[in-house]
Design a protein around this motif. Structure first.
Motif, mmCIF file in Angstrom:
data_model
loop_
_atom_site.group_PDB
_atom_site.id
_atom_site.type_symbol
_atom_site.label_atom_id
_atom_site.label_comp_id
_atom_site.label_asym_id
_atom_site.label_seq_id
_atom_site.Cartn_x
_atom_site.Cartn_y
_atom_site.Cartn_z
ATOM 1 N N LYS A 1 -20.955 -133.793 -16.347
ATOM 2 C CA LYS A 1 -20.240 -134.029 -15.995
ATOM 3 C C LYS A 1 -19.056 -133.400 -15.329
ATOM 4 O O LYS A 1 -17.834 -132.752 -14.676
ATOM 5 C CB LYS A 1 -19.176 -135.190 -16.746
ATOM 6 C CG LYS A 1 -19.747 -136.301 -16.504
ATOM 7 C CD LYS A 1 -19.750 -137.234 -15.321
ATOM 8 C CE LYS A 1 -21.076 -138.154 -15.877
ATOM 9 N NZ LYS A 1 -21.742 -139.044 -14.323
ATOM 10 N N ALA A 2 -19.005 -132.097 -16.191
ATOM 11 C CA ALA A 2 -18.016 -130.966 -16.410
ATOM 12 C C ALA A 2 -18.502 -129.798 -15.684
ATOM 13 O O ALA A 2 -17.427 -128.255 -16.233
ATOM 14 C CB ALA A 2 -18.226 -130.685 -18.648
ATOM 15 N N GLY A 3 -19.096 -129.799 -15.692
ATOM 16 C CA GLY A 3 -20.109 -128.518 -14.140
ATOM 17 C C GLY A 3 -20.728 -127.001 -15.340
ATOM 18 O O GLY A 3 -20.487 -126.153 -14.564
ATOM 19 N N GLU A 4 -20.745 -127.918 -17.268
ATOM 20 C CA GLU A 4 -20.918 -126.725 -17.629
ATOM 21 C C GLU A 4 -22.563 -126.426 -17.706
ATOM 22 O O GLU A 4 -23.237 -125.458 -17.926
ATOM 23 C CB GLU A 4 -20.602 -127.395 -18.893
ATOM 24 C CG GLU A 4 -18.656 -126.483 -19.004
ATOM 25 C CD GLU A 4 -18.333 -126.532 -20.266
ATOM 26 O OE1 GLU A 4 -19.089 -127.080 -21.314
ATOM 27 O OE2 GLU A 4 -17.372 -127.258 -19.990
ATOM 28 N N PHE A 5 -23.311 -127.424 -16.851
ATOM 29 C CA PHE A 5 -24.378 -127.421 -16.574
ATOM 30 C C PHE A 5 -25.180 -127.300 -15.664
ATOM 31 O O PHE A 5 -24.904 -128.269 -14.762
ATOM 32 C CB PHE A 5 -25.937 -128.069 -17.709
ATOM 33 C CG PHE A 5 -26.853 -127.967 -17.083
ATOM 34 C CD1 PHE A 5 -27.792 -127.639 -17.874
ATOM 35 C CD2 PHE A 5 -27.535 -128.859 -16.607
ATOM 36 C CE1 PHE A 5 -29.289 -127.342 -17.500
ATOM 37 C CE2 PHE A 5 -29.263 -129.089 -16.153
ATOM 38 C CZ PHE A 5 -30.107 -128.143 -16.964
ATOM 39 N N GLU B 1 -29.225 -120.622 -15.949
ATOM 40 C CA GLU B 1 -30.016 -121.786 -15.976
ATOM 41 C C GLU B 1 -30.258 -121.972 -14.286
ATOM 42 O O GLU B 1 -30.721 -122.514 -13.786
ATOM 43 C CB GLU B 1 -29.588 -122.815 -16.703
ATOM 44 C CG GLU B 1 -29.287 -121.943 -18.021
ATOM 45 C CD GLU B 1 -28.932 -123.378 -18.823
ATOM 46 O OE1 GLU B 1 -29.320 -123.192 -19.586
ATOM 47 O OE2 GLU B 1 -28.042 -123.949 -18.441
ATOM 48 N N GLN B 2 -29.865 -120.669 -13.402
ATOM 49 C CA GLN B 2 -29.752 -121.148 -12.176
ATOM 50 C C GLN B 2 -31.259 -119.710 -11.101
ATOM 51 O O GLN B 2 -30.834 -119.175 -11.817
ATOM 52 C CB GLN B 2 -28.813 -121.600 -11.433
ATOM 53 C CG GLN B 2 -27.865 -120.229 -11.444
ATOM 54 C CD GLN B 2 -26.295 -121.156 -11.014
ATOM 55 O OE1 GLN B 2 -26.327 -121.776 -9.592
ATOM 56 N NE2 GLN B 2 -25.985 -120.571 -11.975
#
Ligand code: KIV
Length: 272
Positions: free
Chosen positions: A261-265, A270-271
């Protein structure tokens, strides 16, 4: 050295019998899927039971009655694929053996043939003797199950402790002897007084494994989801919880949801 540790690659009925004779306790847990079975097998559990408790813990039914033979075979196949050492026992589900020994034989053969499991378990005593004998005549090892037998829950009416009265305790002892004489390789006793569990284990030559049957039997079994605290609202006196996984998994999931939700994952590492 314990029987189990003596370089045993596979637990068999002979190994279990030797454990009883050497006074080495037998450990047994339920398993219904590949990933959990792999962990339990690696941890050294002697017997994995593909229990019809899958009906409760995997499918969310109130009782064990609805699970089908096909569903039991599916769970058993997943467990067998994971296991290297443990002995795998599969419950014959409600309606697949009672009152019809030919059906019982066919059900047991289907489980053995299609899943690769090592034995089957049936609930009951004298009333299922013919089914037990027919299955054994096909070379399939049979584990008995007496005391609280959840497939008969509507006959009992409650999940309370069984065989507290003398007459029921005497019938249980008779049934235990009958199952041993028929050729069962082991017996599960569920939710009975500890003194009776001890008496049956002392009387029988085959291993007696308890769930709520006290410490005088030859081994213990628990439903893995209860032992790990994945199920939450089940607190019988016999249950020892080794983890509170419901809370642990819930907290981890809440953190994941918050990160998404926070855009932290995912973060930069991790991409692709
Ligand atoms: O189905 C099951 O999990 C069992 C154990 C309680 C012994 O039969």
């Amino acid at each position: 050295m314990s029987v189990a540790k003596r370089d045993i690659k596979r637990i068999t009925t002979h190994v279990l019998q030797a454990m009883k004779e050497n006074g080495e306790k037998i450990s047994m847990l339920t398993a219904y899927d590949y990933s959990m079975a792999k962990i339990l097998d690696a941890a050294g559990v002697d017997i994995l039971l593909v229990g019809d408790s899958a009906s409760n813990v995997m499918a969310g039914h109130e009782t064990t009655l609805p699970i089908t033979l096909e569903q039991m075979i599916y769970h058993a196949q997943s467990v067998v694929r994971a296991v290297e050492r443990a002995f795998v026992v599969v419950d014959l589900p409600f309606g697949s053996y009672q009152g019809n020994s030919t059906k019982a034989l066919n059900s047991a053969i289907a489980i053995m043939k299609e899943s690769g499991a090592h034995a089957v378990k049936l609930e009951g005593g004298a009333e299922i003797e013919e089914s037990v004998l027919r299955i054994l005549s096909a070379g399939v090892p049979v584990m008995g199950h007496l005391g609280l037998t959840p497939q008969s829950i509507y006959k009992f009416g409650t999940y309370s402790v069984r065989a507290k009265e003398e007459a029921e305790a005497a019938k249980l002892m008779d049934d235990a002897r009958l199952l041993e004489k028929a050729g069962c390789f082991a017996l599960v006793l569920e939710k009975i007084p500890a003194a009776l569990g001890r008496k049956v284990a002392a009387d029988l030559h085959i291993p007696v494994i308890g769930i709520g049957a006290g410490n005088g039997v030859d081994g213990q079994v628990l439903v893995t989801h209860d032992m790990l605290g994945i199920t939450k609202d089940f607190h019988p006196r016999f249950l020892r919880r080794y983890l509170e996984l419901f809370d642990t998994i819930k907290e981890a999931t809440e953190r994941y949801v918050a990160d998404v939700k926070a855009g932290e994952f995912p973060n930069e590492n991790e991409q692709y």
